[in-house]
Design a protein around this motif. Structure first.
Motif, PDB file in Angstrom:
ATOM      1  N   HIS A 144     -12.976   6.345 -39.822  1.00 54.07           N
ATOM      2  CA  HIS A 144     -13.636   7.095 -38.740  1.00 54.07           C
ATOM      3  C   HIS A 144     -13.563   6.295 -37.448  1.00 54.07           C
ATOM      4  N   MET A 145     -12.939   6.875 -36.426  1.00 51.62           N
ATOM      5  CA  MET A 145     -12.816   6.131 -35.161  1.00 51.62           C
ATOM      6  C   MET A 145     -14.153   5.927 -34.469  1.00 51.62           C
ATOM      7  N   CYS A 146     -15.169   6.733 -34.809  1.00 50.38           N
ATOM      8  CA  CYS A 146     -16.486   6.477 -34.221  1.00 50.38           C
ATOM      9  C   CYS A 146     -17.114   5.212 -34.812  1.00 50.38           C
ATOM     10  N   MET A 147     -16.518   4.706 -35.884  1.00 48.47           N
ATOM     11  CA  MET A 147     -16.969   3.440 -36.479  1.00 48.47           C
ATOM     12  C   MET A 147     -16.084   2.274 -36.043  1.00 48.47           C
ATOM     13  N   THR A 148     -14.950   2.567 -35.396  1.00 48.02           N
ATOM     14  CA  THR A 148     -14.011   1.489 -35.079  1.00 48.02           C
ATOM     15  C   THR A 148     -13.935   1.220 -33.577  1.00 48.02           C
TER      16      THR A 148
END
Ligand SMILES: Nc1nc2c(ncn2[C@@H]2O[C@H](COP(=O)(O)OP(=O)(O)OP(=O)(O)O)[C@@H](O)[C@H]2O)c(=O)[nH]1
Ligand SMILES: [Zn+2]
Length: 183
Positions: A144-148
């Motif tokens: 998940h890019m919202c985590m990266t």
């Protein structure tokens, strides 16, 4: 899809972040994004019935596994991409489906604002409802890019979700699925 509304919204958004909407490089960005939305949100309002109802008779009721189906979706909280692989295993009840139709089912549920757990369950539920197998297991591994790229910033973190229905609730069958996946 209301393309005009999307273009207005992107224009406002670019103004909101303080960019110059007359700048050459972004003049066409609202139109580009509204065209892109037709593609990345193509699953909105669809279900997978049309893909899963065309079945073929097969004299083999052993588990069928389609693994490593690549998908790209957007998390509904931040509209940032999450992407990875879907693995599907089902136990036929006399009928099988064209292999591409499992990937088409994945597309229906990936191409919309999503959360991973819900997408996993929706794929499993549609396969049960329309293909009517004895059982199904769906597993999704994603980043998940919202985590990266924001927030907690933990690149490499994988989120693994699964859904089991029917005879796949039997843990021995789940073990077989997982064993065949790791081959
Ligand atoms: N369960 C689940 N959570 C998700 C998914 N995609 C994004 N999230 C999470 O949704 C949560 C939204 O949390 P909020 O506290 O409302 O938003 P936020 O302040 O932006 O959260 P942070 O990411 O912790 O900064 C975050 O923890 C995200 O990691 C998903 O597919 N499933
Ligand atoms: Zn998110």
């Amino acid at each position: 899809m209301d393309k005009e509304k999307i273009e207005q919204a992107v224009t406002l958004f670019l103004e909101g972040i303080g960019d110059d909407i007359n700048r050459e490089g972004i003049q066409e960005t609202p139109a580009r994004i509204s065209a892109m939305c037709e593609e990345i949100f193509a699953g909105m309002g669809q279900n997978a019935r049309e893909h899963l109802e065309r079945t073929f008779t097969a004299q083999n009721n052993e588990m069928v596994i389609e693994k490593d189906i690549t998908f790209y979706s957007l998390c509904e909280h931040h509209l940032l991409p999450f992407y990875g692989k879907v693995h599907i295993g089902y136990i036929p009840d006399g009928e099988v489906v064209g292999l591409s139709k499992l990937a088409r089912t994945v597309e229906v549920y990936a191409r919309r604002p999503q959360i991973q757990e819900q997408m996993t369950a929706q794929i499993a539920d549609d396969i049960m409802a329309y293909l009517k197998p004895k059982g199904v297991m769906v597993m999704i591994e994603a980043e998940h890019m919202c985590m990266t790229m924001r927030g907690i910033k933990k690149p490499g973190t994988q989120t693994v979700t699964y859904a089991v229905r029917g005879e796949m609730e039997d843990t021995r069958k789940q073990d077989r699925f997982l064993k065949l996946l790791s081959r």
